[in-house]
Scaffold this active site. Sequence first.
Site, PDB file in Angstrom:
ATOM      1  N   CYS A 236      -0.268   2.309  12.617  1.00  8.61           N
ATOM      2  CA  CYS A 236       0.814   1.811  13.476  1.00  8.61           C
ATOM      3  C   CYS A 236       0.332   1.571  14.901  1.00  8.61           C
ATOM      4  O   CYS A 236       0.917   0.765  15.637  1.00  8.61           O
ATOM      5  CB  CYS A 236       2.023   2.728  13.447  1.00  8.61           C
ATOM      6  SG  CYS A 236       1.729   4.486  13.661  1.00  8.61           S
TER       7      CYS A 236
ATOM      8  N   ILE B  25       4.192   9.785  10.707  1.00  7.03           N
ATOM      9  CA  ILE B  25       5.186  10.558   9.953  1.00  7.03           C
ATOM     10  C   ILE B  25       4.858  12.044   9.978  1.00  7.03           C
ATOM     11  O   ILE B  25       5.765  12.894  10.085  1.00  7.03           O
ATOM     12  CB  ILE B  25       5.244  10.064   8.500  1.00  7.03           C
ATOM     13  CG1 ILE B  25       5.672   8.597   8.442  1.00  7.03           C
ATOM     14  CG2 ILE B  25       6.216  10.914   7.674  1.00  7.03           C
ATOM     15  CD1 ILE B  25       5.472   7.951   7.078  1.00  7.03           C
TER      16      ILE B  25
ATOM     17  N   PHE C  83       5.369   2.593  12.368  1.00  2.00           N
ATOM     18  CA  PHE C  83       4.985   3.947  11.949  1.00  2.00           C
ATOM     19  C   PHE C  83       4.082   3.877  10.726  1.00  2.00           C
ATOM     20  O   PHE C  83       4.027   2.879  10.003  1.00  2.00           O
ATOM     21  CB  PHE C  83       6.224   4.805  11.660  1.00  2.00           C
ATOM     22  CG  PHE C  83       6.996   4.397  10.434  1.00  2.00           C
ATOM     23  CD1 PHE C  83       6.723   4.959   9.193  1.00  2.00           C
ATOM     24  CD2 PHE C  83       8.012   3.459  10.515  1.00  2.00           C
ATOM     25  CE1 PHE C  83       7.431   4.593   8.056  1.00  2.00           C
ATOM     26  CE2 PHE C  83       8.729   3.080   9.386  1.00  2.00           C
ATOM     27  CZ  PHE C  83       8.446   3.650   8.158  1.00  2.00           C
ATOM     28  N   CYS C  84       3.345   4.975  10.531  1.00  2.00           N
ATOM     29  CA  CYS C  84       2.456   5.118   9.379  1.00  2.00           C
ATOM     30  C   CYS C  84       2.285   6.605   9.123  1.00  2.00           C
ATOM     31  O   CYS C  84       3.063   7.413   9.632  1.00  2.00           O
ATOM     32  CB  CYS C  84       1.120   4.416   9.637  1.00  2.00           C
ATOM     33  SG  CYS C  84       0.252   5.023  11.108  1.00  2.00           S
ATOM     34  N   THR C  85       1.286   6.992   8.358  1.00  2.00           N
ATOM     35  CA  THR C  85       1.138   8.400   7.986  1.00  2.00           C
ATOM     36  C   THR C  85       0.806   9.279   9.185  1.00  2.00           C
ATOM     37  O   THR C  85       1.512  10.235   9.484  1.00  2.00           O
ATOM     38  CB  THR C  85       0.046   8.566   6.913  1.00  2.00           C
ATOM     39  OG1 THR C  85       0.327   7.702   5.819  1.00  2.00           O
ATOM     40  CG2 THR C  85      -0.014  10.007   6.427  1.00  2.00           C
TER      41      THR C  85
END
Length: 260
Positions: free
Chosen positions: A189, A211, A182-184
Site C-alpha cells: 500500500c 492490516i 491498505f495491505c498486509t
Amino acid sequence: MMQILNIAAYEFIALVGLPGLQVALRDAAQSRALRGTVLLAEEGINLFLAGGSSDIHDFLAWLRRDLRFADLEVKQSWSTAQPFRKLLVKIKPEIIRMDHPAIRPSAGRAPSVDAATLRRWLDAGHDDSGRPVVTLDTRNDFEADVGTFRKAIDWRISKFTEFPQALLAHREELAGKTVVSFCTGGIRCEKAAIFMREAGVAHVFQLEGGILKYFEAEGHAHFDGECFVFDERRAVDAALAPKVDIGALSDSQRGQTVKG
C-alpha cells in the site's frame, strides 16, 4: 501455548553492498535458528521471520546496530509451531515487485494514517475535512477473499504488478474521495499510494503498518474475516492468532495447508 514469535518488517532505504549484507543476514539468522524469508534490493529490505522469542529479539538487536535499520518497525504475532520450513535470504530487483522503477518510496513517502485515525474516519464515514473515505485493497484477490475491510474497493488483481493498470482503469471512480490504500503489513500500500498520487488521485493515504498493525490497535472494527499471511498459519484473526494450529498438524497436513 504460543511459543514461536513471528515478525514482519520492511523499510524502504537505499542499500548498497547487497551481496555482503545477504551473507551477514543469512549467518545472523541461521546462528539463531530463525526461518522465513528476507528480501534485499537497492530500494530496501522486506522480512518475515519466526523463531524463539529471545532469538528473534537478539537478531533484531543485531540488525538495528546497522544504522540503516535502526528505526526498523516490526509487527509481531505468535504461533504454536514454526510456520516456515526453511530460511531464504534473496537479492531482488524490488522488495515488492511493481515493475515501476520510478516509484521509489525511499525518496519520499505518501502521507499515511494510523489505525486509530482510519477507524475514526470509518466510524464517521468521512475524513476530518468531510470528504467521503474509501479503503482500497492493494492485495491479490485470493487474499481479499480471506478477509478485508467492509466495503473496501477490490479490483480483483491476481498479482501486485497488475495494480498500476487497474488504477488507471478505475481512477475516475476515486474522484472526490479520500482513498486509504491498505495491505498486509504496509509495503504494497506504500508503493500503491505513491503511484496513485503520481497518477493524479488527489487525496491518497496509506494505512501505516497495514492490516497487521490495524489489528494490533483496533481489532476487527470495520474488518470482516481474517488477514491472509504467506506461511503455514494461512491467516491470522483480529487478535493476531493463527487460523491454523500448526503444532496440531501432521507433516502431510502441513504440506497441504501451505499449498492452500
